[in-house]
Design an enzyme around this catalytic site. Structure first.
Site, PDB file in Angstrom:
ATOM      1  N   ASN A 193      32.583  10.625  11.758  1.00 55.18           N
ATOM      2  CA  ASN A 193      33.643  10.112  12.563  1.00 55.18           C
ATOM      3  C   ASN A 193      34.236  11.244  13.689  1.00 55.18           C
ATOM      4  OD1 ASN A 193      36.454   9.707  13.524  1.00 55.18           O
ATOM      5  ND2 ASN A 193      36.455   8.049  12.257  1.00 55.18           N
ATOM      6  N   HIS A 228      38.239  13.047  16.488  1.00 61.80           N
ATOM      7  CA  HIS A 228      38.990  14.210  16.615  1.00 61.80           C
ATOM      8  C   HIS A 228      38.455  15.214  17.866  1.00 61.80           C
ATOM      9  CE1 HIS A 228      42.034  12.682  14.239  1.00 61.80           C
ATOM     10  NE2 HIS A 228      41.452  12.667  13.115  1.00 61.80           N
ATOM     11  N   HIS A 274      37.095   5.053  16.435  1.00 63.08           N
ATOM     12  CA  HIS A 274      38.193   4.299  16.244  1.00 63.08           C
ATOM     13  C   HIS A 274      38.622   4.011  17.484  1.00 63.08           C
ATOM     14  CE1 HIS A 274      41.963   2.943  13.760  1.00 63.08           C
ATOM     15  NE2 HIS A 274      41.961   2.195  14.628  1.00 63.08           N
ATOM     16  N   ARG A 318      41.615   2.931  19.188  1.00 67.53           N
ATOM     17  CA  ARG A 318      43.095   2.482  18.805  1.00 67.53           C
ATOM     18  C   ARG A 318      43.547   1.522  19.789  1.00 67.53           C
ATOM     19  NH1 ARG A 318      44.923   5.112  13.817  1.00 67.53           N
ATOM     20  NH2 ARG A 318      46.924   4.162  14.391  1.00 67.53           N
ATOM     21  N   ARG A 369      44.841   6.484  21.716  1.00 69.67           N
ATOM     22  CA  ARG A 369      45.232   8.014  21.617  1.00 69.67           C
ATOM     23  C   ARG A 369      44.065   8.945  21.531  1.00 69.67           C
ATOM     24  NH1 ARG A 369      47.645   8.000  15.759  1.00 69.67           N
ATOM     25  NH2 ARG A 369      48.654   6.269  16.177  1.00 69.67           N
ATOM     26  N   GLU A 378      35.255   1.206  14.292  1.00 69.74           N
ATOM     27  CA  GLU A 378      36.448   1.113  13.741  1.00 69.74           C
ATOM     28  C   GLU A 378      37.621   0.115  14.616  1.00 69.74           C
ATOM     29  OE1 GLU A 378      38.250   4.312  12.037  1.00 69.74           O
ATOM     30  OE2 GLU A 378      36.562   4.696  10.458  1.00 69.74           O
ATOM     31  N   THR A 403      44.986   6.192   9.474  1.00 69.56           N
ATOM     32  CA  THR A 403      44.883   4.827   8.984  1.00 69.56           C
ATOM     33  C   THR A 403      45.464   5.079   7.452  1.00 69.56           C
ATOM     34  OG1 THR A 403      42.812   4.177  10.115  1.00 69.56           O
ATOM     35  CG2 THR A 403      43.581   2.786   8.678  1.00 69.56           C
ATOM     36  N   GLU A 423      34.344  -0.743   2.914  1.00 65.18           N
ATOM     37  CA  GLU A 423      34.659   0.545   2.976  1.00 65.18           C
ATOM     38  C   GLU A 423      35.743   0.733   2.071  1.00 65.18           C
ATOM     39  OE1 GLU A 423      34.415   2.804   6.749  1.00 65.18           O
ATOM     40  OE2 GLU A 423      35.643   4.563   5.748  1.00 65.18           O
ATOM     41  N   HIS A 433      37.841   8.363   4.072  1.00 63.98           N
ATOM     42  CA  HIS A 433      39.244   8.629   4.243  1.00 63.98           C
ATOM     43  C   HIS A 433      39.561   9.947   3.314  1.00 63.98           C
ATOM     44  CE1 HIS A 433      43.334   8.538   5.736  1.00 63.98           C
ATOM     45  NE2 HIS A 433      42.915   7.874   6.581  1.00 63.98           N
TER      46      HIS A 433
HETATM   47  N1  PXP Z   1      37.105   5.533   7.414  1.00 67.52           N
HETATM   48  C1  PXP Z   1      38.239   4.907   8.173  1.00 67.52           C
HETATM   49  C2  PXP Z   1      38.064   3.520   8.207  1.00 67.52           C
HETATM   50  C3  PXP Z   1      39.114   5.738   8.885  1.00 67.52           C
HETATM   51  O1  PXP Z   1      40.122   5.043   9.499  1.00 67.52           O
HETATM   52  C4  PXP Z   1      39.170   7.032   8.808  1.00 67.52           C
HETATM   53  C5  PXP Z   1      39.865   7.674   9.621  1.00 67.52           C
HETATM   54  O2  PXP Z   1      39.773   7.440  10.956  1.00 67.52           O
HETATM   55  C6  PXP Z   1      37.821   7.631   8.044  1.00 67.52           C
HETATM   56  C7  PXP Z   1      36.934   6.863   7.526  1.00 67.52           C
HETATM   57  C8  PXP Z   1      37.625   9.085   8.252  1.00 67.52           C
HETATM   58  O3  PXP Z   1      38.613   9.827   7.580  1.00 67.52           O
HETATM   59  P1  PXP Z   1      38.940  11.273   7.639  1.00 67.52           P
HETATM   60  O4  PXP Z   1      39.119  11.631   8.953  1.00 67.52           O
HETATM   61  O5  PXP Z   1      40.216  11.521   6.642  1.00 67.52           O
HETATM   62  O6  PXP Z   1      37.552  11.925   7.124  1.00 67.52           O
END
Ligand code: PXP
Length: 244
Positions: free
Chosen positions: A13, A16, A49, A51, A55, A76, A107, A157, A197
């Site tokens: 992901n 960031h 994601h 959003r 953001r 996402e 999330t 998931e 997550h």
């Molecule tokens: N899976 C989903 C559905 C999420 O919303 C997120 C956070 O954006 C993640 C995985 C990844 O989470 P983390 O950034 O805590 O690894």
């Protein structure tokens, strides 16, 4: 086939990377470059994601990633009209339906598929018609798993937040057992099982040991490590931990 012998797949992901860019509302660092490097380092999927408040990831990123990602693109998304429009236009390989609240930092809980009604199934069907497979981001709860199956999802998931945030070994074990049971239940229904997550280099191994889970989506810990060692090394190190 013995599922336990297959290495866990890694969806990286990259939200960031865009968070850093948006701190200055400039053009760098570019999540498209991050995706390219993550793939070279062994990422099996790129996850972003989009959003509602844009953001971090922007429409431009999703459009370019669709053209450049060579593995799989997982979008996402919440059930917001303008985001659905983007998803139907670019037809990502996967869409993960997530809940979204404007004030949250990330999330915070799973999607309430059981309480959602038929609109969710309609959305799943529209996405699937375009060739996108659909996953539900849900808490490890049999009601939500059954409802995901009924809503025609291809995958779930499992939200690993409770496990990641558990204080003390007993609470952690309890959360892990819940994930393990949920993964087995979902597989018995024919659903593909992912998880994510709050997973980190330190806490991921017990999740890797659950054979029914085939893929993880991990973001924050990889991008954090990338700030010090570069994204390629950060992805490679996580891939090492996902070996079975
Ligand atoms: N899976 C989903 C559905 C999420 O919303 C997120 C956070 O954006 C993640 C995985 C990844 O989470 P983390 O950034 O805590 O690894």
């Amino acid at each position: 086939m013995n599922e336990a012998k297959q290495n866990m797949k890694l969806g990286v992901n990259i939200d960031h990377i865009a968070t850093i860019r948006e701190a200055r509302r400039t053009y760098e660092p570019d999540p498209v470059f991050a995706a390219y490097l993550a793939e070279l380092a062994g990422a099996d999927c790129i996850t972003v994601h989009l959003r509602e408040d844009r953001r971090h990831i922007r429409d431009r990123d999703v459009i370019l990633l669709r053209q450049t990602v060579q593995t799989r693109l997982n979008l996402e998304m919440a059930r917001a009209e303008d985001v659905i429009e983007v998803a139907l236009k670019i037809t990502p390989d996967h869409a993960t339906l997530v809940p979204e609240r404007r004030e949250e930092v990330t999330t915070e809980g799973g999607l309430d598929v059981a309480g959602a009604g038929s609109e969710l199934k309609d959305l799943v069907e529209r996405l699937k018609e375009g060739g996108t497979s659909v996953s539900m981001f849900i808490d490890p709860d049999p009601r939500q798993i059954d409802a995901s199956k009924q809503a025609a999802a291809d995958a779930i998931e499992i939200h690993t937040g409770r496990y990641a945030n558990a204080e003390g070994p007993a609470a952690r074990q309890d959360a892990l057992d819940e994930i393990r049971k949920s993964a087995a239940h979902a597989r018995s229904l024919g659903l593909t099982v992912l998880a994510g997550h709050g997973l980190t280099y330190r806490n991921v191994r017990p999740i890797v040991e659950i054979p029914e889970i085939g893929e993880l989506n991990i973001g924050h810990t990889i991008i954090s490590r990338a700030a010090f060692v570069g994204i390629e090394r950060a992805v490679r190190e996580m891939k090492e931990l996902l070996k079975r």
